[in-house]
Design a protein around this motif. Structure first.
Motif: not given
Length: 658
Positions: A438, A538, A572, A585
């Motif tokens: 991430w 993402i 995600l 996120v």
């Protein structure tokens, strides 16, 4: 030698073309028919069947001979039948009538469904149980003959010319009020090769809808045939075809367009006369071709001199070349030595305007060399554009142009080398994507945003990239994102906020709707492209071709649906599940949706995006439904571009998913 009279020369050209068309007519496009099985079948003597029989007979007997188009309806209520016939715009009334009659007989014989369409070489006929304006969206079809076309040997230059050519033909068909939504044309791709093309729309739709249909059809042509020597895409409201031989009628006599009835070649003395005239005409055309080629070479030479003199270049405020020591020209011998004489083992990628090679200079410095297609005028213009736009741009998140080279037909751009190549090779590959934790993804998202902010607001030139996509985001040794490929970028004036172009360039799935549909571009069109990339990073999913999944027609539609249902975490990438901060996120998804809103006024500018990405407390406005309509139903790109990314240039966009 006595000069040939102009009228006589025109007559010779007329006969030459007539002979050529007749001799090539045997290479006719095979018939193609579609019987839609979704409605119920009809029986021959049912009210619907009887109405259909009367309708088809009416189509071929009453098709307006001067216009080549007829749309009519027979019957009442549930037994009503709608019909339509369209002839190709270059054929005579007699050919039109015969074609519609044959097509009507064939469609009646082959199909027993309540909805069908058939395409012949010179016409199409369709009928339906409901009005044609009620059909949903665009559905392209491909005749089997596409599979028989051979591949192009020099595909790079060919594709560039083809796309620009077919885009111009589409503009002519849609927006020229005198051509009945039909256009043909030809363009040279080399001394010995010419592309011939035609596009046409049914005349029951508006001109803007015609262009929309051709946009979609062009995308299908790009997907199926842009590396072949010919291709055809067919649909209810528009048709498109190109070949490397004449397949349409194009004679002119004294400047007036005439129709030719395609007929069998008659044997006898006339044949030899025509053949002699054809040979004479070939000599004249060959001389003209040589003059045209020399004129083009002079134009290219003038532009090369503009670039090469003085030996180093810079760009002043007016966009003119002036002397500088910051962008040196490299000798061709030096570049050849660095790339192993452009060895295939050093090839990094290939795209619309040339091939990219890895090179190592004598001091050990690694470089990437974009070698533009030698014969490509478009490539030369791109070369100039890229030098003008990024010679003085310096930013951590922009690929640096370190030099260029011009010698003979060679046009070379030298960049810093990006060892991790392009972003698309990571985010769309399950194994490589697993390495993108991430924090790395967030840094890439931020890096792209900062680069766009610099281009839009902080550099001394306001620059719109116009072709932002993962292929054009390169990654260095530390996985720092750097935007590349400025061949399609444009400079804006200090007080300029929006511009318009008839030549839409970009990549399906990343073009903003106002740009794809109307040619309007601004900083907000780059913001839209950025939002698509953000959502791709993402999710790990590609927007182009997302319709193949069962989730939604586009990646943007999928993100919006999950957001609206409060299930945004399902968007995600599963590879990140449980390993990243949820709030961060969700915030990034929120920003991505703000960037892809349909109205440019609703999208944030890049300065706001950078602030929102770096702040946990800044309030985000609620997004509106994004623009779903600029996705592609199917898109096959050339081999992935790498250092520096070589674009997949297109001239149009698709407007609806199947």
């Amino acid at each position: 030698m006595r000069k040939i009279d102009k009228d006589a020369l025109s007559a010779i050209n007329f006969l030459m073309v007539s002979l050529f068309v007749i001799s090539t007519s045997v290479r006719a496009e095979p018939n193609f028919i579609s019987c839609d099985v979704s409605p119920a079948n009809y029986t021959q003597n049912s009210p619907f069947g009887n109405n259909l029989k009367r309708l088809l007979e009416s189509l071929w007997s009453n098709t307006p001979l001067s216009q080549g188009f007829n749309s009519t309806v027979f019957g009442n209520s549930t037994d009503q039948v709608y019909g339509q016939a369209l002839c190709r715009g270059d054929v005579t009334p007699e050919v039109c009538r015969d074609c519609v009659q044959n097509a009507s007989l064939e469609i009646m014989t082959v199909c027993s469904t309540q909805n069908a369409i058939i395409w012949h070489e010179f016409c199409q006929v369709q009928y339906s149980y409901r009005p044609f304006y009620s059909w949903d969206g665009y559905t392209g079809m491909y005749p089997d003959s596409n599979k028989d076309e051979k591949n192009i040997s020099d595909s790079v230059g060919f594709v560039v010319v083809l796309k620009d050519f077919m885009n111009k033909l589409s503009d002519q068909a849609a927006f020229n009020p005198s051509n009945l939504m039909f256009a043909t044309g030809k363009t040279k791709i080399s001394t010995n090769e010419t592309i011939y093309g035609f596009v046409q729309c049914t005349r029951d739709i508006s001109r803007s809808d015609c262009r929309v249909c051709l946009n979609s059809e062009f995308g299908d042509l790009d997907g199926c045939c842009d590396y072949r020597q010919g291709g055809t895409v067919l649909s209810r409201n528009c048709n498109m075809r190109f070949q490397l031989y004449p397949f349409y009628n194009e004679p002119t006599v004294n400047g007036n367009r005439k129709k030719i009835k395609v007929a069998m070649l008659v044997a006898g003395p006339t044949t030899f006369v025509l053949a002699g005239l054809a040979a004479g005409c070939y000599v004249i055309r060959h001389q003209r071709s040589n003059r045209t080629r020399k004129d083009e070479e002079k134009s290219q030479s003038a532009l090369l001199q503009e670039l090469a003199n003085p030996p180093s270049v810079d760009i002043n405020q007016e966009g003119e070349f002036v002397s500088s020591q910051e962008l040196p020209f490299m000798e061709l011998a030096t570049i050849k030595a660095a790339t192993g004489n452009f060895s295939d083992t050093n090839k990094l990628g290939q795209g619309g305007f040339g091939t990219v090679y890895k090179g190592i200079l004598c001091d050990g410095k690694e470089i990437a060399v974009k070698r533009l297609s030698g014969k490509s005028w478009q490539g030369l213009e791109e070369f100039k554009n890229e030098v003008i736009l990024i010679a003085k741009l310096q930013h951590r998140n922009l690929v640096r142009l370190v030099g260029c080279g011009i010698e003979g037909e060679e046009k070379l751009l030298i960049y810093e080398y990006m060892p991790n190549k392009s972003l698309d090779l990571f985010i769309f590959d399950s194994e490589k994507r697993a390495k993108l934790h991430w924090d790395i993804r967030l840094n890439i998202i931020l890096g792209i945003a900062r680069a766009l902010l610099y281009l839009h607001e902080d550099s001394r030139l306001k620059i719109i990239h116009r072709d932002l996509k993962p292929n054009n985001v390169l990654l260095d040794q530390e996985m720092v994102a750097k935007i590349s490929d400025f061949g399609m970028a444009r400079i804006f004036g200090e007080n300029q906020n929006i511009a318009n172009t008839k030549r839409v360039v970009g990549t399906y799935g990343y073009m903003a709707p106002e740009y794809a549909m109307s040619g309007l571009f601004s900083v907000k069109s780059d913001v839209f492209s950025y939002g698509v990339i953000l959502l791709e990073i993402i999710s790990g999913k590609r927007n182009s071709g997302f319709y193949l999944t069962e989730h939604a027609p586009t990646l943007l539609a999928y993100a919006w649906r999950l957001w609206s249902d409060g299930k945004e975490l399902e968007f995600l990438d599963p590879l990140l599940a449980g390993s990243c901060p949820v709030a961060e996120v969700v915030r990034c998804i929120h920003i991505g949706l703000l960037c892809v809103q349909e109205d440019p006024k609703d999208r944030p500018n890049m300065s706001s995006v950078v602030v929102l990405l770096g702040s946990e407390s800044a309030t985000l406005p609620e997004p509106n439904q994004p623009a779903f309509s600029v996705s592609r139903v199917a898109h096959i790109e050339p081999s992935s571009s790498t250092d520096p990314s070589v674009k997949n240039q297109v001239s149009v966009s698709s407007v609806s998913a199947r």
